[in-house]
Write an enzyme that holds these catalytic residues in place. Structure first.
Site, PDB file in Angstrom:
ATOM      1  CG  ASP A  53     -50.932  41.314 -16.324  1.00 50.05           C
ATOM      2  OD1 ASP A  53     -49.940  41.308 -15.477  1.00 50.05           O
ATOM      3  OD2 ASP A  53     -51.771  42.199 -16.265  1.00 50.05           O
ATOM      4  CD  GLU A  57     -50.109  44.934 -11.300  1.00 54.75           C
ATOM      5  OE1 GLU A  57     -50.381  45.685 -10.442  1.00 54.75           O
ATOM      6  OE2 GLU A  57     -49.927  45.331 -12.563  1.00 54.75           O
TER       7      GLU A  57
END
Length: 416
Positions: free
Chosen positions: A90, A147
């Site tokens: 991400d 994350e």
């Protein structure tokens, strides 16, 4: 039984480096945030297509789990070993301000280098897939969303990533690129390598009114500002300097017009700790601190302190194994033992709470900036993707050598 020979993944990684750089730059142009990364997931699945892997996608998030079932011989009286390699995918809610020809234009940015992590893990899958017949065990490739938040490791664990081969991994490994460290320099330390993180939110409630007559109101704005400053005084006087805490207030919200005193003001921030005890102290003390300041000004304070990720704690034996592997591949000059933990945080910590393993930092500073190197999360940060071959090679080498070590135990690994 076949003797498992050493494999030079470093040399093989150099051959696929152009492919990994092209993939990383494609990922960099389409960053997505949170646990819903459909474009990123599609690119990962495309890159893995055709490899001898079992592919699983997430149910509650756009994760990808790929399993390589090695065909190397395992003695009948030996449990089949498994190693898990993880890469996060991400980006951040940040508008990119670089001049890169492949810069993001969608309002998000891979400002923490997760595009390199994803490409590096794909590289490890390519390298290991070419040696399917030599691997006496299984390797799990964990491509994780979220994350940066709301957290992707926890739902992936809940969906069974640690049991996907039929048994728990014997070891887990991951790495993180660092923008302000020399490209190609590896850093690691036994035990705590990164901080735990929590979130802080304080809402001060007063009584709104006219900006010309503050004495007829109870203005929450200066109270919130006083609390921000008091947090820093609290850290310097009440927190043990040998168990440090970092509190950063990143958001302050209040008001709707310049001539109106608002009813409330809210501040939000992050809390970084190196121990659970430090976080427990913060959670206990900050409501008392903020409420005391608010009451002194006739206001009320509602304080929420929530734990997010625990500290990232490397297993000492696995750390020693990683240092041995890195030194053999790249020489001692490129391997640094960190004196202190990095105060950034990682939900790889949740994996390390359940399986022994190690997390590695890999420098990726391009070395071409005239000013002081920028850090991860800067809108101007640039990572040198020449490190992708190193990332792929060390992940593949760790997986292969650790699997082989369970078949034929290695010698010479000592705890750091």
């Amino acid at each position: 039984m076949k003797v498992h020979e050493s494999i030079n993944f470093k040399g093989e990684a150099a051959a696929i480096e152009p492919r990994l750089i092209a993939l990383r730059r494609e990922l960099h142009q389409v960053p997505e945030i949170g646990n819903d990364l459909p474009q990123t997931q599609a690119l990962v699945l495309q890159a893995l297509n055709g490899l001898p892997l079992e592919i699983h996608t997430g149910l509650s998030l756009t994760s990808v789990v790929a399993v390589l079932r090695g065909r190397g011989q395992v003695p009948t009286d030996t449990r089949r070993p498994t190693v898990l390699l993880r890469g996060d995918m991400d980006g951040l809610p940040l508008t990119e301000e670089t001049d890169l020809p492949f810069a993001s234009t969608n309002g998000f940015m891979h400002a923490c280098g997760h595009d390199l992590h994803t490409a590096g893990l794909i590289g490890a899958a390519l390298l290991l897939s070419a040696h399917l017949d030599d691997i006496p065990g299984d390797v799990v490739f964990m491509f994780q969303p979220g994350e940066e938040g709301p957290g992707g490791a926890e739902p992936m664990i809940a969906e069974g990533v640690l049991e996907v081969t039929g048994q728990r991994p014997d070891a887990v490994y991951g790495l993180h690129v660092v923008a302000h460290k020399t490209a190609g320099e590896f850093s690691i330390r036994p035990k705590t390598i990164m901080a735990g993180v929590g979130e802080l939110e304080i809402t001060v409630t007063g009584r709104g009114g006219h900006g010309a007559e503050p004495h007829k109101s109870m203005d929450p704005v200066p109270v919130a500002c006083e609390i921000v400053l008091a947090l820093q005084s609290y850290l310097s006087r009440r927190v043990n300097v040998f168990d440090p805490v970092v509190i950063t207030v990143g958001e302050i919200h209040a008001g709707s017009a310049v001539n109106i005193i608002p009813d409330s003001a809210t501040l939000k921030g992050s809390v970084r700790v190196l121990s659970d005890a430090a976080f427990d102290q913060i959670a206990r003390d900050l409501p008392l601190l903020s409420d005391g300041i608010a009451q002194a000004h006739g206001c009320l304070a509602d304080t929420r302190v929530e734990k997010f990720y625990p500290p990232t704690v490397n297993d000492p034996d696995e750390t020693a194994f990683v240092v041995q592997e890195l030194t053999a591949m790249y020489g001692p000059d490129r391997v640094k033992i960190l004196e202190h933990p990095w105060m950034a945080s990682e939900d790889f910590s949740l994996l390390l709470q359940q399986v022994p393993g190690a997390f590695i930092l890999l420098g990726a500073n391009p070395g071409q900036l005239a000013k002081e190197p920028l850090t991860n999360h800067s809108p101007e940060v640039v990572f040198d993707d020449v490190v992708l071959a190193d990332a792929a090679a060390i992940l593949a080498q760790l997986a292969y050598d650790r699997v082989v070590s369970y078949i034929r135990p290695t010698s010479g690994v000592t705890t750091l």
